[in-house]
Design a protein around this motif. Sequence first.
Motif: not given
Length: 422
Positions: A159-160, A151-157, A310-313, A189-192
């Motif tokens: 939001a970006m 859920l957190r990853s989806a929200v970050i994606l 996110l940092a690595a991406v 965004i594409m990599l994530a």
Amino acid sequence: MDNVELFQRLGLAIAIGAAVGVERHWRERDEPEGARTAGIRTFTMFGMAGGVAGLLERSIGIASGYPGITLTGFLIAIATVMAIFEIREAIAEKSFSVTSVIAAILTFGLGALAVLGDMALASAGGAALIGILVSREFLHQAIRRLQWVELRSAVILLAMTFVLLPIIPEAPVGPFGGVSPKSIVLLVIMLASISFAGYVAVRLFGSERGDVLAGAIGGLVSSTATTVAFARRSRTEEAALTLGAGAISAGAVSLLRTALLIGTLAAPLLPALLAPLLAAASVLVVYALLLARRQQAAGPQAVPGNPFELAAVAKMALLLAAVAFLARAATQQFGGGGLIIASALSALADVDAATVTVAGLLPSIDVNLAAQAIGVAVVCNMAAKAVYAGIFGSLRFLLHLTAATVLSVGAGLIVWGLGVAA
């Protein structure tokens, strides 16, 4: 608006109500008569009521000087009656759900829209409403299986994509055309998204099929970005075989996409390039399937713990943006006279740029030179992905990607040579 169109619009309103009613009635089809609040007949009439309210609004409401009063009156009456009966049913069944009330309001609104507004939009809204209603079990099951990290990853994606991206400046900064900040964020965004899609695919289909499917989908966007994303995962996960299969399948899709671009933008080059591209793609497909089968025989692998970091991406996106900037700068320095070299350099980031550039130069350049430029770009892009695999990925991932690249390039060159000799 003539009578024929009015009949069509009213018919659409009734059809939307009937379609929603079928779904609502089907869920309670085993209930005895009088035990359900609303079924197929009632929802059909909700849609019809929306259409009739729209017709009355056209002829009475607007002319009265109080636009919307007819629709509002109908809506309040329908919502009130539906709510009362739903409350009685909920008390009897000891359940809590407002879905049918909201569905009734939306059905009425879509019926009014069919008469007063865009019929295509009303049809699409009706299809969307039915889709939401029939997907109840799937959505409930998905929410039950959803983890906090997902859920957190989806929200970050999200939001970006919808918050950050629109406010980032698009104007490039720096020499040689510069680098657009928006393009860097878009690359992040594409990599994530590729990493997240791979995670979801593995959760749904297992690692032996999920990574291959995610890689093929990622190859439609960018095989280079997909390879980098999968390479990073191979450092922290055990499924190096399926991750390699996913990256290789992305390369195969990229080759097929290049062939499609050539056929669309540079058709004169297709006779020379189609067969080599298909041969190279076929080798990659076979290699990817064999790797996936080996992983399946070895047993299932654990699902990755995090869809993306996110940092690595962001670091990977900055590296690819830097490579693209250097390639563009070198291309401008070499100019049109160094087409082969310029194509090779631009392919370090993406082969599409070289394909589109060469296609734009036709018919002012020789067809053979144009075909060679695209061929060199394809080979350099595949070699670059192997280098990125060595930088970001595990040794096992690198070895399989390199082997597949060598075999694929070899098959393409052999077919190319046979074509030239003929």
